[in-house]
Motif scaffolding. Structure first.
Motif, PDB file in Angstrom:
ATOM      1  N   THR A 136      15.269   5.950  53.677  1.00 42.62           N
ATOM      2  CA  THR A 136      15.910   7.022  52.970  1.00 42.62           C
ATOM      3  C   THR A 136      16.849   6.644  52.142  1.00 42.62           C
ATOM      4  N   THR A 137      17.024   7.289  51.145  1.00 39.97           N
ATOM      5  CA  THR A 137      17.532   6.602  49.781  1.00 39.97           C
ATOM      6  C   THR A 137      18.448   7.309  49.252  1.00 39.97           C
ATOM      7  N   ARG A 138      19.750   6.650  48.872  1.00 42.55           N
ATOM      8  CA  ARG A 138      20.964   7.459  48.118  1.00 42.55           C
ATOM      9  C   ARG A 138      21.066   6.608  46.707  1.00 42.55           C
ATOM     10  N   VAL A 139      21.489   7.437  45.960  1.00 40.65           N
ATOM     11  CA  VAL A 139      21.512   7.106  44.424  1.00 40.65           C
ATOM     12  C   VAL A 139      22.981   7.120  43.826  1.00 40.65           C
ATOM     13  N   ALA A 140      23.261   6.042  43.038  1.00 46.00           N
ATOM     14  CA  ALA A 140      24.736   6.174  42.652  1.00 46.00           C
ATOM     15  C   ALA A 140      24.609   5.570  41.262  1.00 46.00           C
ATOM     16  N   GLY A 141      25.019   6.388  40.099  1.00 44.26           N
ATOM     17  CA  GLY A 141      24.868   6.048  38.784  1.00 44.26           C
ATOM     18  C   GLY A 141      26.163   5.920  37.983  1.00 44.26           C
ATOM     19  N   ASN A 142      27.388   5.820  38.676  1.00 42.66           N
ATOM     20  CA  ASN A 142      28.802   5.502  37.947  1.00 42.66           C
ATOM     21  C   ASN A 142      29.619   4.923  39.152  1.00 42.66           C
ATOM     22  N   ARG A 143      30.622   4.632  38.566  1.00 48.38           N
ATOM     23  CA  ARG A 143      31.548   4.044  39.464  1.00 48.38           C
ATOM     24  C   ARG A 143      32.052   4.776  40.761  1.00 48.38           C
ATOM     25  N   GLN A 144      32.522   6.220  40.512  1.00 51.58           N
ATOM     26  CA  GLN A 144      32.733   7.086  41.534  1.00 51.58           C
ATOM     27  C   GLN A 144      31.741   7.185  42.271  1.00 51.58           C
ATOM     28  N   GLN A 145      30.285   7.559  41.994  1.00 54.24           N
ATOM     29  CA  GLN A 145      29.375   7.463  43.008  1.00 54.24           C
ATOM     30  C   GLN A 145      29.147   6.194  43.666  1.00 54.24           C
ATOM     31  N   VAL A 146      29.156   5.150  43.088  1.00 48.54           N
ATOM     32  CA  VAL A 146      28.867   3.661  43.855  1.00 48.54           C
ATOM     33  C   VAL A 146      30.166   3.686  45.016  1.00 48.54           C
ATOM     34  N   LEU A 147      31.211   3.994  44.817  1.00 49.55           N
ATOM     35  CA  LEU A 147      32.365   4.154  45.851  1.00 49.55           C
ATOM     36  C   LEU A 147      31.703   4.971  46.932  1.00 49.55           C
ATOM     37  N   GLU A 148      31.381   6.142  46.419  1.00 48.75           N
ATOM     38  CA  GLU A 148      31.156   7.178  47.668  1.00 48.75           C
ATOM     39  C   GLU A 148      30.071   6.954  48.188  1.00 48.75           C
ATOM     40  N   GLU A 149      28.894   6.236  47.883  1.00 48.47           N
ATOM     41  CA  GLU A 149      27.650   6.013  48.491  1.00 48.47           C
ATOM     42  C   GLU A 149      28.005   4.763  49.246  1.00 48.47           C
ATOM     43  N   PHE A 150      28.735   3.821  49.125  1.00 47.05           N
ATOM     44  CA  PHE A 150      28.966   2.572  50.067  1.00 47.05           C
ATOM     45  C   PHE A 150      30.097   3.031  51.144  1.00 47.05           C
ATOM     46  N   ARG A 151      30.739   4.081  50.908  1.00 47.06           N
ATOM     47  CA  ARG A 151      31.475   4.499  51.919  1.00 47.06           C
ATOM     48  C   ARG A 151      30.940   5.186  53.018  1.00 47.06           C
ATOM     49  N   LYS A 152      29.780   5.802  52.802  1.00 48.31           N
ATOM     50  CA  LYS A 152      29.233   6.710  53.490  1.00 48.31           C
ATOM     51  C   LYS A 152      28.325   5.771  54.640  1.00 48.31           C
ATOM     52  N   PRO A 153      28.255   6.389  56.063  1.00 48.74           N
ATOM     53  CA  PRO A 153      27.851   5.571  56.974  1.00 48.74           C
ATOM     54  C   PRO A 153      26.029   6.084  56.828  1.00 48.74           C
ATOM     55  N   PRO A 154      25.008   5.394  57.122  1.00 45.23           N
ATOM     56  CA  PRO A 154      25.184   3.888  57.760  1.00 45.23           C
ATOM     57  C   PRO A 154      25.476   2.995  56.660  1.00 45.23           C
ATOM     58  N   VAL A 155      25.779   1.601  56.769  1.00 42.06           N
ATOM     59  CA  VAL A 155      25.715   0.677  55.905  1.00 42.06           C
ATOM     60  C   VAL A 155      24.084   0.293  55.562  1.00 42.06           C
ATOM     61  N   PRO A 156      23.802   0.402  54.108  1.00 36.22           N
ATOM     62  CA  PRO A 156      22.343   0.373  53.824  1.00 36.22           C
ATOM     63  C   PRO A 156      21.591  -0.832  54.276  1.00 36.22           C
TER      64      PRO A 156
END
Length: 258
Positions: free
Chosen positions: A159-179
């Motif tokens: 299951t994949t989550r995508v981040a393309g900028n600073r804000q998205q990086v912060l958001e995606e790594f704050r979401k559970p579960p830890v990848p």
């Protein structure tokens, strides 16, 4: 073993096996052996490479060089005498002007067009919970490429989550579960992938998550920076999907990797 002086003047290049090692998507070389293999470019003398690896004890450097030779990953290069003498004189002049003994080594590291597919099994693998789907975070600002990579990871059950900028990086790594896996570009609109890697390696929750740098930063310097920063793999663009998946399998410790 050559005499000490001649040995320091010796120039090594990659063999076909050495080139394959850097593009196989899997390696069992030690960090020192791998760094040395990346630095060898067929033009630098042993002394120049040694100067660039000043943090490595001389005995460890020599052992790594012996291992690469014993495994036929590198071989001595026969250099045209006139060209070698001219290059030596130019390097000597350059070093005198700059005051940097490893000037030639620095130029080699910064040269672009260095393509690799390196991956190694992390020292600490955290298996997913029984029955749980694996999760991957793809840090990539090119939406088309991010979708392409996500599709291939989907074939592998991620299951994949995508981040393309600073804000998205912060958001995606704050979401559970830890990848279970992170694929990391370096050049992003408002953040640097190496900085994100450093942050992950400092954070207790992400310290052991496998990270593969997937980027167009194709220099020896960038590859070494990524590996030294804690990346478990480095794949330069453009890449073949099968090669990327081989690297993914390697960092996840799957049996079909090398």
């Amino acid at each position: 073993m050559l005499g000490a002086v001649l040995y320091d003047q010796a120039i090594f290049g990659l063999t076909a096996q050495g080139q394959d090692e850097l593009k196989s998507g899997a390696t069992t070389l030690s960090p020192t052996e791998l760094e040395l293999l990346v630095r060898i470019d067929g033009t630098l003398a042993v002394a120049q490479i040694r100067a660039g690896m000043g943090n490595v004890p001389p005995a460890a450097f020599d052992r790594a060089l012996d291992v690469l030779q014993a495994n036929w990953l590198i071989a001595p290069v026969v250099v045209d005498t006139f060209s070698f003498q001219l290059q030596t004189e130019l390097d000597t002049f350059s070093n005198a002007q700059s005051g940097e003994d490893a000037d030639a080594g620095v130029r080699s590291l910064k040269r672009s067009g260095y393509f690799v597919r390196i991956a190694r099994k992390p020292p600490h693998l955290v298996p997913p919970a029984p029955g749980a789907a694996r999760t991957a975070v793809v840090v990539e600002d090119d939406a088309h490429l991010a979708g392409f990579v996500s599709s291939w990871l989907g074939f592998e059950g991620f299951t994949t989550r995508v981040a393309g900028n600073r804000q998205q990086v912060l958001e995606e790594f704050r979401k559970p579960p830890v990848p279970d896996l992170v694929l990391m570009d370096v050049v992003l609109p408002d953040i640097n992938g190496f900085d994100v890697l450093a942050s992950l390696r400092r954070h207790p929750a992400f310290r052991q998550v496998p990270v593969i740098m997937l980027t167009g930063k194709a220099t020896r310097e960038s590859v070494l920076k990524g590996l030294a920063g804690g990346a478990d793999g480095y794949v330069t663009k453009p890449f073949e999907p099968e090669a990327l998946m081989k690297a993914v399998h390697t960092v996840l410790g799957k049996d079909d990797a090398k």
